[in-house]
Structures are given as structure tokens and as C-alpha cells.
Design a protein around this motif. Structure first.
Motif, PDB file in Angstrom:
ATOM      1  N   ILE A   1       0.833  -1.199   0.000  1.00 30.78           N
ATOM      2  CA  ILE A   1       0.000   0.000   0.000  1.00 30.78           C
ATOM      3  C   ILE A   1       0.871   1.254   0.000  1.00 30.78           C
ATOM      4  O   ILE A   1       0.606   2.218  -0.723  1.00 30.78           O
ATOM      5  CB  ILE A   1      -0.921  -0.013   1.231  1.00 30.78           C
ATOM      6  N   ALA A   2       1.925   1.240   0.819  1.00 27.71           N
ATOM      7  CA  ALA A   2       2.826   2.393   0.887  1.00 27.71           C
ATOM      8  C   ALA A   2       3.540   2.608  -0.441  1.00 27.71           C
ATOM      9  O   ALA A   2       3.719   3.752  -0.883  1.00 27.71           O
ATOM     10  CB  ALA A   2       3.842   2.181   2.007  1.00 27.71           C
ATOM     11  N   GLU A   3       3.942   1.533  -1.079  1.00 29.72           N
ATOM     12  CA  GLU A   3       4.619   1.643  -2.382  1.00 29.72           C
ATOM     13  C   GLU A   3       3.678   2.223  -3.429  1.00 29.72           C
ATOM     14  O   GLU A   3       4.080   3.068  -4.246  1.00 29.72           O
ATOM     15  CB  GLU A   3       5.140   0.275  -2.814  1.00 29.72           C
TER      16      GLU A   3
ATOM     17  N   GLU B   1       6.038  11.061  -3.854  1.00 30.54           N
ATOM     18  CA  GLU B   1       6.709  11.594  -2.679  1.00 30.54           C
ATOM     19  C   GLU B   1       7.041  10.493  -1.664  1.00 30.54           C
ATOM     20  O   GLU B   1       6.672   9.336  -1.836  1.00 30.54           O
ATOM     21  CB  GLU B   1       5.844  12.671  -2.023  1.00 30.54           C
ATOM     22  N   THR B   2       7.754  10.889  -0.614  1.00 29.61           N
ATOM     23  CA  THR B   2       8.198   9.957   0.410  1.00 29.61           C
ATOM     24  C   THR B   2       7.037   9.533   1.302  1.00 29.61           C
ATOM     25  O   THR B   2       6.263  10.368   1.768  1.00 29.61           O
ATOM     26  CB  THR B   2       9.290  10.596   1.292  1.00 29.61           C
ATOM     27  N   VAL B   3       6.926   8.242   1.535  1.00 30.65           N
ATOM     28  CA  VAL B   3       5.894   7.690   2.411  1.00 30.65           C
ATOM     29  C   VAL B   3       6.571   7.042   3.616  1.00 30.65           C
ATOM     30  O   VAL B   3       7.542   6.297   3.462  1.00 30.65           O
ATOM     31  CB  VAL B   3       5.028   6.651   1.673  1.00 30.65           C
ATOM     32  N   HIS B   4       6.072   7.356   4.793  1.00 28.27           N
ATOM     33  CA  HIS B   4       6.563   6.740   6.025  1.00 28.27           C
ATOM     34  C   HIS B   4       5.418   6.053   6.754  1.00 28.27           C
ATOM     35  O   HIS B   4       4.264   6.439   6.608  1.00 28.27           O
ATOM     36  CB  HIS B   4       7.132   7.796   6.994  1.00 28.27           C
ATOM     37  N   MET B   5       5.772   5.062   7.546  1.00 27.80           N
ATOM     38  CA  MET B   5       4.845   4.537   8.546  1.00 27.80           C
ATOM     39  C   MET B   5       5.556   4.581   9.881  1.00 27.80           C
ATOM     40  O   MET B   5       6.737   4.233   9.991  1.00 27.80           O
ATOM     41  CB  MET B   5       4.414   3.111   8.220  1.00 27.80           C
TER      42      MET B   5
END
Length: 222
Positions: free
Chosen positions: A79-81, A89-93
Motif C-alpha cells: 500500500i505504501a509503495e 513523494e516519500t511515504v513513512h509509517m
């Protein structure tokens, strides 16, 4: 316990001298030296520049393997990818750990100019979108425990550095379902975060997207 204190001290710098370690953790040099020799033998530290010591990547490798066993990490990566690919943009968890949030997942931006961050980095709760969402959806007891003893320092002129303003912001996040970091932690960096719930409806993480302000105009962000 004392060996772990030595490892934690080493993790904060690229390399550190025996005398400095001894002084900062308040242990005798011979004791610290014995710990370092054992940790070196086990592959967790290495000696550099004579009497200076550095942590190896063995701890990182162990932590990375631990992440592989987290259902949250496995379930969220795809999902993050996809989110990062759609937005560029950059995705963090991040998850709640004590009085901070910790990144457990990062997907890099497609752009050359990116955020400096890494998996395992600790970030403040009160001035980041990940942290504020975690606070907003925690129980009252969890929230108070996380903020107990935390000084609300102003990282930028936009940081919410008092509890009244923070509580109002957390109420707004619960109402709207997402949280923003409008240059509150780092100047020029904006983030939007949303809660991730488990099957009981309890928050377990926040997923966020971060971008530099120069990349978009305000009207485009809205």
C-alpha cells in the motif's frame, strides 16, 4: 544492561573514544573496555582509529529481520509503495514507542531532492503528522503517558509548543480524520498522516506522505 547502555551510546555517533564512553555512562574504563572487547568478538562493534569504537551493522540486520515478522510491516508495504508511486513523494509509517514515534517503513520519493530519514529514526510526537495522529487516536491514559515529561520545544516558528494548542489540534485531527505537519518539525517540509487501525479499532500506526514546500503551491496542496 550495562552492555546495552554501551551499545546505545555507540549508536549515537559514528565513532567514540573509550574515555568518552566511560565518562558519559559513568562506568570505569576497564569495565567499558571489557564490554567492548566482548561486543567486538560477537561482531556488534569494531575498533577504529586506535582507541575509538563504532557500532557495526549487525544490530541493524537484526532489527531488519524483526521487522519482517511484523504483520503490520508486511501488510502495509504494498500500500505504501502504491501511494508513493501515485504521488511521487516519500511515504513513512510510524508507531508509538514511549514518548516518541519510530519509523518502521519508508518508501523513497522518485525525486532527486528527498527527505533525510531512515527506518528506526525517532521523531517527536507533538510536531509531526505521524506523532500527532498517534496521540489523537490513543486513549487518554496512553496520551498522558506518552507526553509525561516531554518538553514542547519549538523546532520552527510554527511548532505547537504549548499543551492547549496541541490538545486543540488533536481534537481537530480526530474530527477530520487526518493530521498535518505544516513545517512544524522542519522548515520547508510538509506532511499529511492518517491513522492505521487494527481489527479492534485501536490505532497501531500512522502512514504519512511528506514533501518539500517548494515542489507545490499552496493552492495545489489544498
Amino acid at each position: 544492561a550495562r552492555a546495552l547502555v554501551v551499545l546505545e551510546k555507540l549508536s549515537l555517533q559514528r565513532a567514540i573514544g573509550l574515555e568518552e564512553i566511560s565518562r558519559e555512562i559513568k562506568l570505569a574504563k576497564p569495565t567499558v573496555y571489557r564490554f567492548l572487547l566482548t561486543l567486538q568478538e560477537l561482531g556488534y562493534v569494531r575498533r577504529v582509529d586506535g582507541d575509538r569504537w563504532a557500532i557495526t551493522l549487525k544490530m541493524f540486520n537484526m532489527g531488519s529481520r524483526a521487522l519482517d515478522h511484523l504483520d503490520l510491516h508486511s501488510a502495509s508495504r504494498a500500500i505504501a509503495e502504491e501511494l508513493s508511486e501515485d504521488l511521487g513523494e516519500t511515504v513513512h509509517m510510524g508507531v508509538l514507542e514511549g514518548d516518541s514515534a519510530v519509523y518502521v517503513l519508508k518508501i523513497e520519493s522518485r525525486y532527486t531532492i528527498r527527505m533525510f530519514s531512515r527506518v528506526g529514526r525517532r521523531i517527536p510526537l507533538y510536531c509531526t503528522s505521524i506523532g500527532k495522529v498517534l496521540l489523537a487516536y490513543s486513549t487518554d491514559e496512553e496520551r498522558e503517558a506518552a507526553l509525561k515529561g516531554v518538553r514542547l520545544l519549538a523546532f520552527t516558528k510554527k511548532t505547537l509548543a504549548n499543551r492547549v494548542a496541541l490538545d486543540a489540534e488533536l481534537a481537530r485531527i480526530r474530527e477530520q480524520g487526518y493530521g498535518l505537519d505544516d513545517e512544524e518539525h522542519e522548515e520547508g517540509i510538509h506532511c499529511i498522516g492518517a491513522p492505521v487501525f487494527d481489527h479492534t479499532g485501536s490505532i497501531v500506526a500512522t502512514i504519512s506522505v511528506s514533501w518539500p514546500g517548494f515542489r507545490y503551491k499552496r493552492e495545489e496542496e489544498s
